[in-house]
Design a protein around this motif. Structure first.
Motif, PDB file in Angstrom:
ATOM      1  N   LEU A 161      44.122  11.232  82.901  1.00 36.34           N
ATOM      2  CA  LEU A 161      44.510  12.374  84.137  1.00 36.34           C
ATOM      3  C   LEU A 161      45.478  13.471  84.129  1.00 36.34           C
ATOM      4  O   LEU A 161      45.541  14.647  84.398  1.00 36.34           O
ATOM      5  CB  LEU A 161      44.751  11.349  84.548  1.00 36.34           C
ATOM      6  CG  LEU A 161      45.243  12.031  86.638  1.00 36.34           C
ATOM      7  CD1 LEU A 161      43.410  12.075  87.028  1.00 36.34           C
ATOM      8  CD2 LEU A 161      46.087  10.749  87.225  1.00 36.34           C
ATOM      9  N   GLY A 162      46.402  12.874  83.091  1.00 38.79           N
ATOM     10  CA  GLY A 162      47.924  14.086  82.639  1.00 38.79           C
ATOM     11  C   GLY A 162      47.526  15.457  82.397  1.00 38.79           C
ATOM     12  O   GLY A 162      48.276  16.231  82.774  1.00 38.79           O
ATOM     13  N   HIS A 163      45.987  15.756  81.965  1.00 37.46           N
ATOM     14  CA  HIS A 163      45.547  17.119  81.353  1.00 37.46           C
ATOM     15  C   HIS A 163      44.905  17.384  81.839  1.00 37.46           C
ATOM     16  O   HIS A 163      43.676  18.529  82.013  1.00 37.46           O
ATOM     17  CB  HIS A 163      45.346  16.944  80.413  1.00 37.46           C
ATOM     18  CG  HIS A 163      46.783  16.545  79.324  1.00 37.46           C
ATOM     19  ND1 HIS A 163      47.418  16.724  78.749  1.00 37.46           N
ATOM     20  CD2 HIS A 163      46.437  14.773  79.115  1.00 37.46           C
ATOM     21  CE1 HIS A 163      49.042  15.949  78.615  1.00 37.46           C
ATOM     22  NE2 HIS A 163      47.895  15.487  78.414  1.00 37.46           N
ATOM     23  N   LEU A 164      44.688  17.054  83.798  1.00 42.22           N
ATOM     24  CA  LEU A 164      43.967  17.611  84.403  1.00 42.22           C
ATOM     25  C   LEU A 164      44.799  18.828  84.745  1.00 42.22           C
ATOM     26  O   LEU A 164      45.873  18.909  85.461  1.00 42.22           O
ATOM     27  CB  LEU A 164      43.852  16.557  86.216  1.00 42.22           C
ATOM     28  CG  LEU A 164      42.647  17.432  86.748  1.00 42.22           C
ATOM     29  CD1 LEU A 164      41.591  17.248  86.269  1.00 42.22           C
ATOM     30  CD2 LEU A 164      43.109  16.567  88.226  1.00 42.22           C
TER      31      LEU A 164
ATOM     32  N   ARG B 175      53.908  25.428  81.289  1.00 34.55           N
ATOM     33  CA  ARG B 175      53.077  25.342  80.049  1.00 34.55           C
ATOM     34  C   ARG B 175      52.777  23.155  79.463  1.00 34.55           C
ATOM     35  O   ARG B 175      53.836  22.774  79.688  1.00 34.55           O
ATOM     36  CB  ARG B 175      53.422  26.151  78.540  1.00 34.55           C
ATOM     37  CG  ARG B 175      53.176  25.278  76.974  1.00 34.55           C
ATOM     38  CD  ARG B 175      52.527  25.761  76.473  1.00 34.55           C
ATOM     39  NE  ARG B 175      52.548  27.266  76.681  1.00 34.55           N
ATOM     40  CZ  ARG B 175      51.276  28.073  76.511  1.00 34.55           C
ATOM     41  NH1 ARG B 175      49.710  27.924  76.434  1.00 34.55           N
ATOM     42  NH2 ARG B 175      51.056  29.341  76.252  1.00 34.55           N
ATOM     43  N   CYS B 176      52.012  22.357  79.631  1.00 36.96           N
ATOM     44  CA  CYS B 176      52.084  21.021  79.162  1.00 36.96           C
ATOM     45  C   CYS B 176      52.404  21.345  77.555  1.00 36.96           C
ATOM     46  O   CYS B 176      52.221  22.583  76.600  1.00 36.96           O
ATOM     47  CB  CYS B 176      50.508  20.318  79.544  1.00 36.96           C
ATOM     48  SG  CYS B 176      50.252  18.627  78.999  1.00 36.96           S
ATOM     49  N   ALA B 177      52.642  19.637  76.861  1.00 39.77           N
ATOM     50  CA  ALA B 177      52.599  19.215  76.247  1.00 39.77           C
ATOM     51  C   ALA B 177      51.388  19.393  75.354  1.00 39.77           C
ATOM     52  O   ALA B 177      51.127  20.166  73.896  1.00 39.77           O
ATOM     53  CB  ALA B 177      52.801  18.467  75.672  1.00 39.77           C
ATOM     54  N   CYS B 178      50.316  19.611  75.996  1.00 37.42           N
ATOM     55  CA  CYS B 178      48.904  20.179  75.405  1.00 37.42           C
ATOM     56  C   CYS B 178      48.483  21.216  74.653  1.00 37.42           C
ATOM     57  O   CYS B 178      47.139  21.295  74.312  1.00 37.42           O
ATOM     58  CB  CYS B 178      47.974  19.062  75.900  1.00 37.42           C
ATOM     59  SG  CYS B 178      47.348  20.209  77.533  1.00 37.42           S
ATOM     60  N   GLY B 179      49.424  21.799  75.780  1.00 34.54           N
ATOM     61  CA  GLY B 179      48.999  23.518  75.270  1.00 34.54           C
ATOM     62  C   GLY B 179      48.328  24.239  76.556  1.00 34.54           C
ATOM     63  O   GLY B 179      48.206  25.778  76.544  1.00 34.54           O
ATOM     64  N   GLN B 180      48.368  23.086  76.523  1.00 41.45           N
ATOM     65  CA  GLN B 180      47.188  24.279  78.598  1.00 41.45           C
ATOM     66  C   GLN B 180      48.571  24.509  79.571  1.00 41.45           C
ATOM     67  O   GLN B 180      49.742  23.786  78.911  1.00 41.45           O
ATOM     68  CB  GLN B 180      46.328  22.923  79.083  1.00 41.45           C
ATOM     69  CG  GLN B 180      45.764  23.743  80.129  1.00 41.45           C
ATOM     70  CD  GLN B 180      44.612  24.176  79.766  1.00 41.45           C
ATOM     71  OE1 GLN B 180      44.908  25.213  80.006  1.00 41.45           O
ATOM     72  NE2 GLN B 180      43.319  23.931  79.314  1.00 41.45           N
ATOM     73  N   LEU B 181      48.174  25.570  79.999  1.00 44.98           N
ATOM     74  CA  LEU B 181      48.962  25.552  81.324  1.00 44.98           C
ATOM     75  C   LEU B 181      48.516  24.846  82.771  1.00 44.98           C
ATOM     76  O   LEU B 181      46.973  25.217  83.113  1.00 44.98           O
ATOM     77  CB  LEU B 181      48.949  27.294  82.039  1.00 44.98           C
ATOM     78  CG  LEU B 181      48.951  28.060  80.769  1.00 44.98           C
ATOM     79  CD1 LEU B 181      48.977  29.620  80.977  1.00 44.98           C
ATOM     80  CD2 LEU B 181      51.103  28.467  80.148  1.00 44.98           C
ATOM     81  N   GLY B 182      49.686  24.888  83.238  1.00 48.93           N
ATOM     82  CA  GLY B 182      49.367  24.238  84.600  1.00 48.93           C
ATOM     83  C   GLY B 182      49.057  22.692  84.191  1.00 48.93           C
ATOM     84  O   GLY B 182      47.870  22.614  85.855  1.00 48.93           O
ATOM     85  N   CYS B 183      49.058  21.660  83.738  1.00 47.33           N
ATOM     86  CA  CYS B 183      48.154  20.310  83.627  1.00 47.33           C
ATOM     87  C   CYS B 183      49.364  19.608  84.269  1.00 47.33           C
ATOM     88  O   CYS B 183      50.945  19.885  84.867  1.00 47.33           O
ATOM     89  CB  CYS B 183      48.836  19.874  82.689  1.00 47.33           C
ATOM     90  SG  CYS B 183      47.230  20.689  81.061  1.00 47.33           S
ATOM     91  N   LEU B 184      48.458  18.710  85.557  1.00 51.77           N
ATOM     92  CA  LEU B 184      48.909  17.282  86.551  1.00 51.77           C
ATOM     93  C   LEU B 184      50.709  16.939  85.556  1.00 51.77           C
ATOM     94  O   LEU B 184      51.738  17.293  85.561  1.00 51.77           O
ATOM     95  CB  LEU B 184      48.624  16.618  86.588  1.00 51.77           C
ATOM     96  CG  LEU B 184      48.596  15.383  87.134  1.00 51.77           C
ATOM     97  CD1 LEU B 184      49.642  15.184  88.743  1.00 51.77           C
ATOM     98  CD2 LEU B 184      47.670  14.270  88.168  1.00 51.77           C
TER      99      LEU B 184
HETATM  100 ZN    ZN Z   1      48.209  18.938  78.643  1.00 56.95          ZN
END
Ligand code: ZN
Length: 339
Positions: free
Chosen positions: A163-166, A174-183
């Motif tokens: 869910l954190g990467h929704l 920026r999220c730790a996963c590399g994506q922008l705007g993750c929960l």
């Molecule tokens: Zn993420």
């Protein structure tokens, strides 16, 4: 002496918590030791040492341990007994079950930590006799364990519940996963602290240190004291969680959500803004109101620790083939562990 204790191990980014319970699921020890990051080849030794510390508290020895269950924060293959990746532990492709079983000589089962927590809640019917719910852990990261039709969801790659990467704010932080705007980038402890930090270091007046050196716990405490900067940060985080729950609601119509994790220990400072955020989302449409019922967010029993209890239950259940996971109604009536 016969082996009689179940060891539930909850590996976190900063501490490894261990609970020992007897066959009747009565807690006999609960300890924690600092997490040793890296050293994947010695992961089993570190788990053994953590269990040994709990044995000392219980007046027991490692030879009393009958089975081990371990929750790991990362991508876990429960069938293979391996940790694929655990970013916060600096682990990749760790054969954790093999290591622990070789050291302790007893069965070991592992799963993702948040799924482990959800499965414990399911097996013990802590939310009542309901077939569908979601357990959301909000701490350094955000993840969920989803139970649908009384079965824990894994997904094709053991990634169900990330869910954190929704993405709730495209183009956002920026999220730790590399994506922008993750929960997770917005509503985790570090996410909420970062929102407040940007305001404070930008000159906004606040009770929070102007240096920007403060934790999420301090932000929630300042928000409870009426600090405007902190209130704003908490509200942004709460809105992000509320919209994530809306997304889950329209996808799989889950009627009950319960929370755990370090950030939620802020108590009302976390839950009251969340309820207000849910009300804002409910007011946007009849559909939103329908998928986010008034009693959506339910508390767990006071003092219940989903991570270690879930791991104890995992130890008791052992490793089972994926087709036979989550035997419905297992453990009904096991209420002795509320303490
Ligand atoms: Zn993420």
């Amino acid at each position: 002496m016969s082996r009689r204790l179940l060891a539930g191990v909850d590996i976190g980014g900063t501490t490894v918590a261990v609970r020992l319970a007897d066959e009747d699921l009565r807690s006999v020890a609960r300890t924690s030791v600092p997490t040793v990051r890296g050293e994947p080849d010695r992961a089993g030794e570190h788990v053994r040492d953590a269990i040994d510390a709990a044995c000392a508290e219980a007046g027991a020895i490692l030879g009393d341990i009958a089975a081990v269950g371990i929750g790991v924060p990362g991508q876990v293959d429960p069938d293979a007994g391996t940790v694929s990746t655990a970013v916060n532990l600096d682990w990749e492709h760790v054969h954790l079950v093999e290591q622990v079983e070789a050291l302790l000589g007893v069965p070991c089962a592992i799963d993702n930590d948040v799924r482990t927590g959800a499965e414990g809640i399911r097996a013990q019917r802590l939310l009542g006799d309901i077939p569908d719910f979601m357990y959301v852990s909000v701490g350094t990261g955000i993840a969920a364990g989803m139970v649908v039709g009384d079965r824990l969801l894994y997904g094709a790659h053991q990634l169900a519940g990330e869910l954190g990467h929704l993405v709730v704010a495209p183009g956002g932080p920026r999220c730790a996963c590399g994506q922008l705007g993750c929960l997770e980038a917005i509503a985790s402890g570090p996410g909420v602290a970062a929102i407040a930090r940007r305001a404070v270091t930008g000159g906004a007046p606040s009770l929070l240190p102007a240096s920007g050196e403060f934790t999420a716990a301090e932000v929630y405490a300042a928000a409870a004291s009426g600090d405007g900067v902190a209130e704003h940060a908490v509200r942004v985080g709460a809105d992000a969680i509320a919209w994530a729950l809306h997304a889950v609601g329209v996808l799989i119509d889950i009627p009950v959500v319960t929370f755990g994790g370090g950030v939620t220990t802020a108590g009302p400072a976390f839950f009251e803004p969340l309820e207000q955020a849910l009300d804002r989302v409910r007011s946007t449409s009849a559909l939103a109101a329908a998928v986010l019922p008034r009693d959506l967010v339910r508390p767990l029993p006071a003092g219940y620790e989903a991570g270690t209890w879930g791991a104890v239950l995992l130890a008791r259940k052992g490793r089972v083939p994926s087709g036979a996971r989550a035997t419905p109604r297992e453990g009904v009536g096991d209420r002795s562990m509320h303490r």
